[in-house]
Design an enzyme around this catalytic site. Sequence first.
Site, PDB file in Angstrom:
ATOM      1  N   HIS A  57       6.899  54.796  35.435  1.00  0.00           N
ATOM      2  CA  HIS A  57       7.175  54.780  33.992  1.00  0.00           C
ATOM      3  C   HIS A  57       6.434  55.933  33.302  1.00  0.00           C
ATOM      4  O   HIS A  57       6.987  56.604  32.433  1.00  0.00           O
ATOM      5  CB  HIS A  57       6.667  53.482  33.356  1.00  0.00           C
ATOM      6  CG  HIS A  57       7.368  52.226  33.782  1.00  0.00           C
ATOM      7  ND1 HIS A  57       6.708  51.169  34.347  1.00  0.00           N
ATOM      8  CD2 HIS A  57       8.667  51.846  33.717  1.00  0.00           C
ATOM      9  CE1 HIS A  57       7.563  50.182  34.586  1.00  0.00           C
ATOM     10  NE2 HIS A  57       8.771  50.569  34.230  1.00  0.00           N
TER      11      HIS A  57
ATOM     12  N   LYS B 109      13.835  38.150  33.550  1.00  0.00           N
ATOM     13  CA  LYS B 109      12.568  38.170  34.277  1.00  0.00           C
ATOM     14  C   LYS B 109      11.541  37.252  33.635  1.00  0.00           C
ATOM     15  O   LYS B 109      11.500  37.126  32.413  1.00  0.00           O
ATOM     16  CB  LYS B 109      11.994  39.595  34.282  1.00  0.00           C
ATOM     17  CG  LYS B 109      12.850  40.591  35.036  1.00  0.00           C
ATOM     18  CD  LYS B 109      12.227  41.973  34.929  1.00  0.00           C
ATOM     19  CE  LYS B 109      13.078  43.019  35.621  1.00  0.00           C
ATOM     20  NZ  LYS B 109      12.603  44.381  35.315  1.00  0.00           N
TER      21      LYS B 109
ATOM     22  N   ARG C 110      16.281  55.442  39.369  1.00  0.00           N
ATOM     23  CA  ARG C 110      15.744  55.693  40.708  1.00  0.00           C
ATOM     24  C   ARG C 110      16.921  55.823  41.673  1.00  0.00           C
ATOM     25  O   ARG C 110      17.708  56.729  41.550  1.00  0.00           O
ATOM     26  CB  ARG C 110      14.795  54.563  41.110  1.00  0.00           C
ATOM     27  CG  ARG C 110      13.508  54.550  40.286  1.00  0.00           C
ATOM     28  CD  ARG C 110      12.782  53.242  40.430  1.00  0.00           C
ATOM     29  NE  ARG C 110      13.659  52.153  40.003  1.00  0.00           N
ATOM     30  CZ  ARG C 110      13.448  50.873  40.209  1.00  0.00           C
ATOM     31  NH1 ARG C 110      12.384  50.500  40.848  1.00  0.00           N
ATOM     32  NH2 ARG C 110      14.293  49.958  39.761  1.00  0.00           N
TER      33      ARG C 110
ATOM     34  N   SER D 120       7.781  47.589  39.345  1.00  0.00           N
ATOM     35  CA  SER D 120       6.700  46.703  38.888  1.00  0.00           C
ATOM     36  C   SER D 120       6.580  45.510  39.831  1.00  0.00           C
ATOM     37  O   SER D 120       5.466  45.038  40.107  1.00  0.00           O
ATOM     38  CB  SER D 120       6.977  46.235  37.459  1.00  0.00           C
ATOM     39  OG  SER D 120       7.036  47.346  36.603  1.00  0.00           O
TER      40      SER D 120
HETATM   41  N1  COA Z   1       9.675  54.617  38.405  1.00  0.00           N
HETATM   42  C1  COA Z   1       9.247  53.462  38.887  1.00  0.00           C
HETATM   43  N2  COA Z   1       9.799  52.279  38.563  1.00  0.00           N
HETATM   44  C2  COA Z   1      10.806  52.304  37.709  1.00  0.00           C
HETATM   45  C3  COA Z   1      11.301  53.475  37.174  1.00  0.00           C
HETATM   46  C4  COA Z   1      10.688  54.693  37.554  1.00  0.00           C
HETATM   47  N3  COA Z   1      11.098  55.852  37.091  1.00  0.00           N
HETATM   48  N4  COA Z   1      12.309  53.169  36.355  1.00  0.00           N
HETATM   49  C5  COA Z   1      12.437  51.846  36.403  1.00  0.00           C
HETATM   50  N5  COA Z   1      11.539  51.323  37.219  1.00  0.00           N
HETATM   51  C6  COA Z   1      11.423  49.916  37.609  1.00  0.00           C
HETATM   52  C7  COA Z   1      10.416  49.128  36.869  1.00  0.00           C
HETATM   53  O1  COA Z   1       9.182  49.169  37.512  1.00  0.00           O
HETATM   54  C8  COA Z   1      11.050  47.753  36.841  1.00  0.00           C
HETATM   55  O2  COA Z   1      10.780  47.079  38.050  1.00  0.00           O
HETATM   56  P1  COA Z   1      11.001  45.478  38.188  1.00  0.00           P
HETATM   57  O3  COA Z   1      12.488  45.226  38.145  1.00  0.00           O
HETATM   58  O4  COA Z   1      10.405  45.154  39.483  1.00  0.00           O
HETATM   59  O5  COA Z   1      10.314  44.821  37.000  1.00  0.00           O
HETATM   60  C9  COA Z   1      12.525  48.065  36.738  1.00  0.00           C
HETATM   61  O6  COA Z   1      12.674  49.324  37.348  1.00  0.00           O
HETATM   62  C10 COA Z   1      13.022  48.189  35.340  1.00  0.00           C
HETATM   63  O7  COA Z   1      12.051  47.751  34.429  1.00  0.00           O
HETATM   64  P2  COA Z   1      11.803  48.333  33.015  1.00  0.00           P
HETATM   65  O8  COA Z   1      12.205  49.753  32.934  1.00  0.00           O
HETATM   66  O9  COA Z   1      10.415  47.980  32.660  1.00  0.00           O
HETATM   67  O10 COA Z   1      12.768  47.537  32.118  1.00  0.00           O
HETATM   68  P3  COA Z   1      13.697  46.293  32.359  1.00  0.00           P
HETATM   69  O11 COA Z   1      14.900  46.688  33.133  1.00  0.00           O
HETATM   70  O12 COA Z   1      12.934  45.117  32.835  1.00  0.00           O
HETATM   71  O13 COA Z   1      14.048  45.982  30.854  1.00  0.00           O
HETATM   72  C11 COA Z   1      15.261  46.225  28.755  1.00  0.00           C
HETATM   73  C12 COA Z   1      15.235  46.401  30.259  1.00  0.00           C
HETATM   74  C13 COA Z   1      13.965  45.704  28.144  1.00  0.00           C
HETATM   75  C14 COA Z   1      15.586  47.577  28.142  1.00  0.00           C
HETATM   76  C15 COA Z   1      16.410  45.249  28.471  1.00  0.00           C
HETATM   77  O14 COA Z   1      16.195  44.025  29.113  1.00  0.00           O
HETATM   78  C16 COA Z   1      16.607  45.060  26.985  1.00  0.00           C
HETATM   79  O15 COA Z   1      17.231  45.869  26.344  1.00  0.00           O
HETATM   80  N6  COA Z   1      16.042  43.961  26.457  1.00  0.00           N
HETATM   81  C17 COA Z   1      16.141  43.623  25.053  1.00  0.00           C
HETATM   82  C18 COA Z   1      17.196  42.547  24.871  1.00  0.00           C
HETATM   83  C19 COA Z   1      18.577  43.144  24.871  1.00  0.00           C
HETATM   84  O16 COA Z   1      18.927  44.004  24.090  1.00  0.00           O
HETATM   85  N7  COA Z   1      19.404  42.640  25.795  1.00  0.00           N
HETATM   86  C20 COA Z   1      20.760  43.067  25.947  1.00  0.00           C
HETATM   87  C21 COA Z   1      20.853  44.078  27.043  1.00  0.00           C
HETATM   88  S1  COA Z   1      22.572  44.447  27.319  1.00  0.00           S
END
Ligand code: COA
Length: 157
Positions: A16, A40, A88, A126
């Site tokens: 991140h 999650k 990724r 994560s």
């Molecule tokens: N390097 C390492 N890890 C990465 C990465 C990178 N460049 N890019 C993403 N990741 C990993 C993260 O570590 C995380 O791992 P995990 O699945 O084991 O937790 C995963 O990829 C993605 O996590 P993160 O980027 O923290 O976000 P998320 O996908 O959990 O959250 C939101 C996405 C918050 C944007 C989404 O749920 C959201 O918009 N929520 C608000 C509610 C909403 O609008 N919902 C409607 C959506 S249509």
Amino acid sequence: MKAIYPGSFDPITYGHIDIIKRASEVFDDFTVVLMNNMRKKPLFSADERLEMIKEATKNLNVKVDLHNGLLVQYVKEKEIKIAIRGLRAVEDFEYEFEMALANREMCPNLEMIYFMTDIRFLFLSSSMVKEIAQFGGELKQWVPQMVEDKLREKFQM
Ligand code: COA
């Protein structure tokens, strides 16, 4: 130009942080926004995650914010047109594509921009970091020291 980086950051990792560094050099008004991923169950509370994000980005030109609700509500309220996400391997594509299309249905003005991960973090997540922490493995190449300390504290090692 304003842009945000939404995520659940449970916890923030070097993957991140790499995206945040690169994106903050492209966008002059850049905010990392902690949001909830309803799919999650987080290990860390929102306050703990926010504190770790702030600490990890304290030397960068970024703001940090918290939002409980939909991404589209946040961007409409703050008049933001760009949200960035990291990509990724190919499996991220399907998830991001689905999310982008759903968000566009609700907010046609929002553009998603994707930053390719640094090769070092291709397999980092994560969840992986939490698993390694749970079994007492080496974390220093994946997360900053203060995140490692918080993980060790959680798993009491
Ligand atoms: N390097 C390492 N890890 C990465 C990465 C990178 N460049 N890019 C993403 N990741 C990993 C993260 O570590 C995380 O791992 P995990 O699945 O084991 O937790 C995963 O990829 C993605 O996590 P993160 O980027 O923290 O976000 P998320 O996908 O959990 O959250 C939101 C996405 C918050 C944007 C989404 O749920 C959201 O918009 N929520 C608000 C509610 C909403 O609008 N919902 C409607 C959506 S249509």
